[in-house]
Design a protein around this motif. Structure first.
Motif, short mmCIF file in Angstrom:
data_model
loop_
_atom_site.label_atom_id
_atom_site.label_comp_id
_atom_site.label_asym_id
_atom_site.label_seq_id
_atom_site.Cartn_x
_atom_site.Cartn_y
_atom_site.Cartn_z
N ALA A 61 0.82 -0.97 -0.13
CA ALA A 61 -0.02 0.10 0.08
C ALA A 61 0.75 1.34 0.19
O ALA A 61 1.93 1.24 0.71
CB ALA A 61 -0.91 -0.06 1.16
N ALA A 62 0.19 2.39 -0.61
CA ALA A 62 0.98 3.39 -0.60
C ALA A 62 1.39 3.98 0.50
O ALA A 62 0.50 3.96 1.54
CB ALA A 62 0.03 4.70 -1.41
N ALA A 63 2.53 4.69 1.02
CA ALA A 63 3.08 5.19 2.31
C ALA A 63 1.99 6.17 2.82
O ALA A 63 1.83 5.92 4.16
CB ALA A 63 4.03 5.67 2.12
N SER A 64 1.23 6.74 2.11
CA SER A 64 0.11 7.59 2.50
C SER A 64 -1.03 6.94 3.40
O SER A 64 -1.76 7.89 4.00
CB SER A 64 -0.34 8.80 1.83
OG SER A 64 -0.64 7.97 0.53
N LEU A 65 -1.04 5.63 3.13
CA LEU A 65 -2.27 4.90 3.87
C LEU A 65 -1.57 4.34 5.11
O LEU A 65 -2.49 3.57 5.76
CB LEU A 65 -2.44 3.92 2.77
CG LEU A 65 -3.32 4.26 1.88
CD1 LEU A 65 -3.47 3.05 0.70
CD2 LEU A 65 -4.83 4.83 2.31
N THR A 66 -0.39 4.44 5.61
CA THR A 66 0.03 3.91 6.64
C THR A 66 -0.59 3.88 8.02
O THR A 66 -0.93 2.90 8.49
CB THR A 66 1.66 4.44 7.09
OG1 THR A 66 2.44 4.29 5.99
CG2 THR A 66 2.21 3.74 8.34
N GLU A 67 -1.00 5.04 8.28
CA GLU A 67 -1.90 5.31 9.83
C GLU A 67 -3.28 4.72 9.64
O GLU A 67 -3.53 3.95 10.39
CB GLU A 67 -1.95 6.65 10.10
CG GLU A 67 -0.43 7.34 10.55
CD GLU A 67 0.27 7.77 9.12
OE1 GLU A 67 1.39 8.25 9.38
OE2 GLU A 67 -0.21 7.69 8.22
N THR A 68 -4.04 5.11 8.42
CA THR A 68 -5.24 4.50 8.39
C THR A 68 -5.29 2.86 8.29
O THR A 68 -6.25 2.25 8.83
CB THR A 68 -5.80 5.02 7.04
OG1 THR A 68 -5.12 5.03 5.99
CG2 THR A 68 -6.24 6.60 7.46
N LEU A 69 -4.61 2.31 7.52
CA LEU A 69 -4.65 1.00 7.24
C LEU A 69 -4.03 0.17 8.49
O LEU A 69 -4.73 -0.83 8.97
CB LEU A 69 -3.86 0.41 6.23
CG LEU A 69 -4.54 0.76 4.95
CD1 LEU A 69 -3.62 0.17 3.48
CD2 LEU A 69 -5.85 0.19 4.66
N THR A 70 -3.12 0.73 9.41
CA THR A 70 -2.74 0.24 10.50
C THR A 70 -3.92 0.20 11.45
O THR A 70 -4.23 -0.83 12.13
CB THR A 70 -1.66 1.11 11.12
OG1 THR A 70 -0.52 0.93 10.25
CG2 THR A 70 -1.10 0.35 12.29
#
Length: 276
Positions: free
Chosen positions: A44-53
């Motif tokens: 996943a794109a790095a900008s999704l780190t917080e939400t996907l976690t």
């Protein structure tokens, strides 16, 4: 009496034993079967780190038999890793370009190498983001808009030109007639993904940077301007299950879960939206 009792017991045992054996060999019902654990690798794109976690923690309740393993990086890097054979069950890109390059259903212009790594029947436009101009705390350079970059910016942080946030940034700066001047005057510093750009801004190493609005939110950076539709094309995040996944059903189920109201609440709280 004892003899009769023994004979009756033997007869009863002979009658019951075959039935018991058949019952033991009979297939288990769905409720009796144990779900085999599955481990899904999500690129996943790095900008999704917080939400996907955050969503992954929520998904433990919805699908306790599934373990999620995330690989967060720029979409360009992830695309290359998939192309080179890295194990991946689900790909979520920050732009259509990198997904198109892995989609055999696209034409030669979008997929010149005719790569065939994702299942186009599973492909969806998952999210929309915005491109934002951010400044460090206190905004020492006094930058208030994209138009100020030419006069007030001594150094700006951008994503590399092979990653979506960098491509969106160059599109904006080209439209403003600033890109070539910034390059010639060595006023650009680069990051390999959007997180590196936000770090440079947060640490005050640059006067401003161009990132996604969601990353600005996550990093607590001040947004001074957002790109309008005439400055930058729509920032859409496509997602698709890969063709080589060993767990197509589980990968598809997680992709479906990302589109539920429960997941969208988390995405929207961080600044994402459903694609228009």
């Amino acid at each position: 009496m004892r003899l009769i009792g023994k004979r009756m017991l033997c007869a009863l045992f002979a009658a019951v034993l075959p039935a018991a054996m058949l019952a033991g060999c009979a297939p288990k019902t769905v409720s009796q079967e144990e779900t085999a654990p599955a481990s899904l690798t999500v690129f996943a794109a790095a900008s999704l780190t917080e939400t996907l976690t955050e969503i992954a923690e929520q998904y433990k309740t919805a699908a306790p038999g599934v373990t999620l393993i995330f690989n967060f990086d720029s979409s360009g890097t992830l695309k290359t890793q998939i192309e080179e054979g890295a194990a991946c069950d689900l790909f979520i890109s920050a732009a259509q370009k990198q997904m198109d390059q892995l989609d055999a259903s696209k034409d030669a212009e979008a997929n010149p190498d005719k790569l065939d790594f994702i299942d186009p029947s599973t492909r969806v436009d998952l999210l929309e983001n915005k491109v934002a101009l951010v400044v460090p705390e206190g905004n020492p350079a006094g930058i208030g808009s994209f138009a100020d970059i030419g006069e007030k910016c001594g150094l700006i942080a951008l994503g590399n030109d092979d990653v979506p946030v960098g491509q969106y940034s160059e599109e904006i700066l080209t439209g403003l007639g600033l890109l070539e001047t910034l390059k010639s005057e060595n006023k650009i510093t680069y990051g390999s993904n959007v997180k590196e750009v936000t770090t440079q801004v947060a640490e005050g190493a640059v006067d401003c940077g161009i990132v996604y609005a969601t990353d600005a939110y996550s990093a607590g950076l001040a947004v001074v301007d957002e790109a309008t539709p005439d400055m930058c094309r729509q920032v859409v995040y496509p997602a698709a299950v890969t063709k080589d996944t060993a767990h197509p059903e589980e990968a598809g189920a997680f992709l479906a879960y990302l589109q539920t109201d429960d997941s969208m609440k988390i995405f929207e709280a961080a600044g994402f939206a459903k694609p228009a």
